[in-house]
Design a protein around this motif. Structure first.
Motif, mmCIF file in Angstrom:
data_model
loop_
_atom_site.group_PDB
_atom_site.id
_atom_site.type_symbol
_atom_site.label_atom_id
_atom_site.label_comp_id
_atom_site.label_asym_id
_atom_site.label_seq_id
_atom_site.Cartn_x
_atom_site.Cartn_y
_atom_site.Cartn_z
ATOM 1 N N GLU A 196 60.095 226.986 28.996
ATOM 2 C CA GLU A 196 58.716 227.301 29.348
ATOM 3 C C GLU A 196 58.630 228.588 30.162
ATOM 4 O O GLU A 196 57.735 229.418 29.949
ATOM 5 C CB GLU A 196 58.103 226.150 30.139
ATOM 6 N N ALA A 197 59.584 228.780 31.079
ATOM 7 C CA ALA A 197 59.582 229.980 31.915
ATOM 8 C C ALA A 197 59.788 231.241 31.072
ATOM 9 O O ALA A 197 59.107 232.255 31.260
ATOM 10 C CB ALA A 197 60.665 229.879 32.984
ATOM 11 N N THR A 200 56.661 231.878 28.911
ATOM 12 C CA THR A 200 55.573 232.443 29.716
ATOM 13 C C THR A 200 55.792 233.926 29.954
ATOM 14 O O THR A 200 54.855 234.737 29.835
ATOM 15 C CB THR A 200 55.469 231.708 31.067
ATOM 16 N N ARG A 203 54.913 235.973 26.882
ATOM 17 C CA ARG A 203 53.475 236.124 26.661
ATOM 18 C C ARG A 203 52.857 237.188 27.553
ATOM 19 O O ARG A 203 51.827 237.778 27.212
ATOM 20 C CB ARG A 203 52.760 234.792 26.884
ATOM 21 N N MET A 204 53.473 237.441 28.698
ATOM 22 C CA MET A 204 52.919 238.433 29.629
ATOM 23 C C MET A 204 52.866 239.832 29.018
ATOM 24 O O MET A 204 52.051 240.662 29.417
ATOM 25 C CB MET A 204 53.757 238.483 30.918
ATOM 26 N N ARG A 210 51.587 235.180 18.177
ATOM 27 C CA ARG A 210 51.143 233.884 18.674
ATOM 28 C C ARG A 210 50.841 232.968 17.507
ATOM 29 O O ARG A 210 50.563 233.418 16.411
ATOM 30 C CB ARG A 210 49.899 234.031 19.560
ATOM 31 N N PRO A 444 55.304 236.765 35.380
ATOM 32 C CA PRO A 444 54.399 235.611 35.471
ATOM 33 C C PRO A 444 53.850 235.344 36.865
ATOM 34 O O PRO A 444 52.658 235.074 37.028
ATOM 35 C CB PRO A 444 55.277 234.447 34.982
ATOM 36 N N LYS A 448 49.948 235.447 37.756
ATOM 37 C CA LYS A 448 49.279 234.260 38.300
ATOM 38 C C LYS A 448 48.526 234.623 39.588
ATOM 39 O O LYS A 448 47.383 234.181 39.805
ATOM 40 C CB LYS A 448 50.320 233.170 38.590
ATOM 41 N N ASN A 461 45.594 228.543 35.504
ATOM 42 C CA ASN A 461 46.687 227.927 34.744
ATOM 43 C C ASN A 461 46.393 227.946 33.245
ATOM 44 O O ASN A 461 47.285 228.184 32.424
ATOM 45 C CB ASN A 461 46.914 226.485 35.211
ATOM 46 N N MET A 464 46.954 231.462 31.962
ATOM 47 C CA MET A 464 48.375 231.810 31.890
ATOM 48 C C MET A 464 48.998 231.353 30.573
ATOM 49 O O MET A 464 49.904 231.987 30.041
ATOM 50 C CB MET A 464 49.125 231.169 33.064
ATOM 51 N N ARG A 465 48.504 230.233 30.037
ATOM 52 C CA ARG A 465 49.047 229.698 28.788
ATOM 53 C C ARG A 465 48.270 230.165 27.560
ATOM 54 O O ARG A 465 48.661 229.885 26.434
ATOM 55 C CB ARG A 465 49.027 228.166 28.822
#
Length: 594
Positions: A196-197, A200, A203-204, A210, A444, A448, A461, A464-465
C-alpha cells in the motif's frame, strides 16, 4: 513464531505511449483486426545456460494465438526491431526511483528475459534495471529496495485451453516500472502495508496508469525449512495478507508431509494402461473420455495411503499440488486413491481391477488420468515427479481469487537473461537527473499534509487514494472550493455510479466546466447531482444548457427576497419548494435581516 522471509515486486503500468514504439498505451475497444499464430521454444542464454522455467514451458508444446488491434504495430508482432526507448517513460521511472532514494545506474542496458509462455510474441520480455537501493517507510518500518526496473508489459491473456493459449496484443509493450523490495517483510500484515505504501507513492506522480489490472504485486516467500516461492498476479491489495498467510500454511503442511514422501522417493514410475478395465463403465467422466478417444492410464505410489489426501491449507490437499503439475500437460486433472470415488460413479469391480493392474496393496495409493494417450503420459510423468519430491520446491505459482495459489512453472533463474542487441545503451547524464530531481512529486506524507490544509481528515484520506487526486489539485489551484471539489469527485460521483448513472461518460473537461459555472453563481450545490446525471446522458450539451433545460438556475438577491416574502419568510417552506435553486445560507441570512 514463523521465520518468514518475504519481499514484494510491484509492477505498475505507466501512462503514455508504449515502451519501444509510438503506439497508444490504452486498451483497445472493439474486435481485433486479425490474429497471428506462433510456437515458441527455449534457447540457451548468452553464456550457454538453460533456464528451467523456459524448458518447462517449451515442453508443453502449445500454440499461441494473438489478437491484433489498431493500436498495435509490427514491433508488437515481432516483425520489426524495437524503436528507441520511450524517454517519457524513462523519466517517470527515474522520478519514482529518486522518490524512493534509489541510486540510478550510470548506463541503462536493455536485456532480453526469456519468457516462452506465450505472453510475448518474441519469446522474451525487454527489461532494464534503472536504479538500485533505496527504501520505503511503512508504518514506521524501513523496508529496503533492491532494484527498480523499466520493462514492457506482457500480452493480455484471453483464453487458455488444452494445447492453446489466446492473447491480446494491445497490452503488450506498455511501459511498466518494477520495484523489488528486500526480503525485509516479517508478517502477512506488513506485506499488505508495504504494498500500500509503494502504491500510494506511485500515485503521487500522477504519471501512472489507473484502473483494474494496471498494478499488480508478485510476492516472494520462504519459511524456515521451506523454499523461495514466487506468487504471481496479486491484484487485490486487501488480499495480500491472506495470500502470504496461506502460503505459510501451505509450506508448513508440505514440511509436515516430508518424512512420508522421503520414504518413497526412490520408487520408479511405471505407467500402466487401464483403458480395458473401463470398456463397459457407466462412470460419466470415464465414459465420455473413452467415447472421445481418450485412454485411461495410471501408476502406483507405494506407501502413499493418506499422503495425497493430506490437507495443506483451506481444504487444498497434497493431491491438489500433484494435480496442478499434471494440468500443465493440458489435462483437466487427475484421480487419486485418497479421493471419495462416489462422485465419479466407478463400480467396486472397476476399482478392484485398477488396484490389481497397478499392484496396489494396503498402505499404497494410485493416480489415474483420462486423456489422449500421449498427453496422459506426460501428465503422469509430471504428477509423479511432484509426488515423490520430499522438499518444498522452488516454483512460480499463480494467485487464486481466494488467496490460495496453484503451480505455474519452476522458478526462473539467471539463465534466461541476455543482452538486447537492437536497443542502444542509454547514459544517464547528471543534467537529466538534475532536471527530474528539480520537479519531483510530493511524497505521500507531504501530499497528505497539504491536503489537510484544505480538507478534513476523512476527505483528505479519500483524495490520497483517489484517481482524481491530481485533477483535484488543478481545480483547487484555480480557486474552486476544495471541499466542494472533493465531495463531488469522491462522494457525489460514487453515489451516482451506485444508482446506475454512467459517470464514466462525464469527462474532466465537463467537470471543470461544472465548477466554473458554479463559481459564477449559476446554480446551487444541491443541484449538482441532477446536473451530472443529465451530463452523463447528453455528453455534448454545455453545463449552462443543462441548467437551463432542467430549470435549475439559482434564485438569488432581489428575486430570492421577493420569493421568501411570498412564502411568509418561512425558511423550511421555501427550501421544501426550491431546494435545488436556493442556497440555504443565503436564504437564512436574508430572512434574518428582514
Amino acid at each position: 513464531m514463523i521465520d518468514l522471509k518475504c519481499g514484494i515486486e510491484i509492477h505498475q503500468r505507466l501512462a503514455g505511449k508504449k515502451l519501444f514504439c509510438a503506439c497508444d498505451g490504452e486498451s483497445a475497444s472493439g474486435k481485433p483486426l486479425f490474429e497471428i499464430r506462433r510456437m515458441q521454444h527455449a534457447v540457451l542464454s548468452e553464456l550457454g545456460e538453460s533456464d528451467k522455467a523456459s524448458e518447462f514451458e517449451s515442453a508443453r508444446r502449445r500454440e499461441f494465438i494473438y489478437h491484433v488491434y489498431d493500436n498495435d504495430c509490427p514491433v508488437e508482432l515481432d516483425e520489426e526491431p524495437p524503436h528507441r526507448l520511450n524517454g517519457q517513460a524513462l523519466d517517470t521511472a527515474l522520478e519514482i526511483a529518486l522518490m524512493l532514494n534509489s541510486k540510478p545506474v550510470d548506463e541503462i542496458e536493455v536485456m532480453r528475459k526469456a519468457v516462452v509462455d506465450g505472453s510475448n510474441t518474441g519469446g522474451f520480455q525487454r527489461t532494464a534495471v534503472i536504479a538500485v537501493g533505496g527504501s520505503i517507510s511503512a508504518n514506521g518500518a524501513k523496508i529496503g529496495i533492491q532494484t527498480i526496473a523499466l520493462e514492457e508489459e506482457s500480452a493480455g491473456i484471453v483464453e487458455e485451453k488444452a494445447g492453446t493459449a489466446v492473447f491480446r496484443l494491445d497490452r503488450l509493450g506498455i511501459p511498466l516500472v518494477e520495484i523489488a523490495t528486500d526480503p525485509d517483510i516479517t508478517s502477512p500484515e506488513q506485506a499488505r502495508t508495504v504494498a500500500e505504501a509503494i502504491g500510494t507513492l506511485l500515485r503521487m506522480t500522477g504519471k501512472v496508469a489507473r484502473g483494474i489490472g494496471t498494478i499488480r504485486q508478485d510476492i516472494n516467500i520462504s519459511i524456515e525449512g521451506g523454499a523461495r516461492v514466487e506468487l504471481k498476479g496479486a491484484q487485490d491489495l486487501a488480499l495480500i495478507g491472506t495470500i502470504v498467510q496461506k502460503e505459510i500454511e501451505r509450506q508448513k503442511g508440505l514440511i509436515e508431509l516430508r518424512p512420508k514422501i522421503e520414504a518413497g522417493k526412490t520408487q520408479q514410475l511405471k505407467i500402466v494402461d487401464l483403458t480395458q478395465h473401463f470398456k463397459a463403465t457407466e462412470a460419466k467422466l470415464a465414459k465420455r473420455g473413452l467415447e472421445e478417444g481418450a485412454s485411461i492410464l495410471g501408476f502406483r505410489l507405494a506407501g502413499y495411503a493418506g499422503v495425497l489426501g493430506h490437507s495443506l491449507s483451506d481444504g487444498r490437499r497434497f493431491g491438489t499440488e500433484v494435480s496442478d503439475y499434471a494440468k500443465r500437460a493440458g489435462v483437466g486433472g487427475l484421480i487419486h486413491g485418497d479421493e471419495t470415488f462416489d462422485k465419479y460413479g466407478f463400480s467396486e469391480y472397476e476399482l478392484a481391477e485398477v488396484r490389481k493392474a497397478l499392484g496396489v496393496h494396503e498402505g499404497d495409493s494410485f493416480v489415474m488420468v483420462i486423456a489422449e494417450e500421449q498427453k496422459a503420459r506426460k501428465a503422469l510423468e509430471l504428477a509423479f515427479s511432484r509426488a515423490i519430491r520430499p522438499e518444498v520446491p522452488e516454483e512460480t505459482r499463480k494467485v487464486l481469487p481466494e488467496g490460495l495459489s496453484s503451480f505455474m512453472r519452476p522458478l526462473a533463474g539467471g539463465g534466461r537473461m541476455y543482452p538486447e542487441t537492437d536497443v542502444s545503451p542509454i547514459r544517464l547524464t547528471s543534467e537529466r537527473l538534475a532536471r527530474i530531481r528539480s520537479s519531483l512529486s510530493q511524497k505521500p506524507e507531504e501530499k497528505k499534509s497539504a491536503l489537510l490544509g484544505m480538507l478534513n481528515e476523512e476527505l483528505a484520506n479519500k483524495m490520497m487514494r483517489s484517481r482524481h487526486l491530481h485533477f483535484f489539485e488543478k481545480l483547487a489551484k484555480d480557486g474552486t472550493d476544495p471541499v466542494l471539489i472533493a465531495t463531488t469527485l469522491e462522494e457525489t460521483l460514487v453515489s451516482l455510479r451506485r444508482s446506475g448513472v454512467e459517470v464514466e461518460k462525464i469527462s474532466e473537461e465537463r467537470l471543470r466546466e461544472l465548477f466554473n459555472e458554479y463559481g459564477k453563481g449559476r446554480f446551487v450545490k444541491a443541484a449538482i447531482p441532477d446536473i451530472l446525471t443529465q451530463a452523463s446522458k447528453d455528453v455534448n450539451a454545455k453545463i449552462a444548457e443543462i441548467v437551463k433545460a432542467l430549470d435549475l438556475s439559482r434564485i438569488s438577491g432581489a428575486e430570492l427576497k421577493k420569493l421568501a416574502a411570498g412564502e411568509g419568510n418561512d425558511l423550511k417552506r421555501v427550501m421544501a419548494k426550491y431546494r435545488l435553486r436556493v442556497d440555504a445560507k443565503e436564504l437564512s441570512e436574508l430572512i434574518g435581516t428582514h
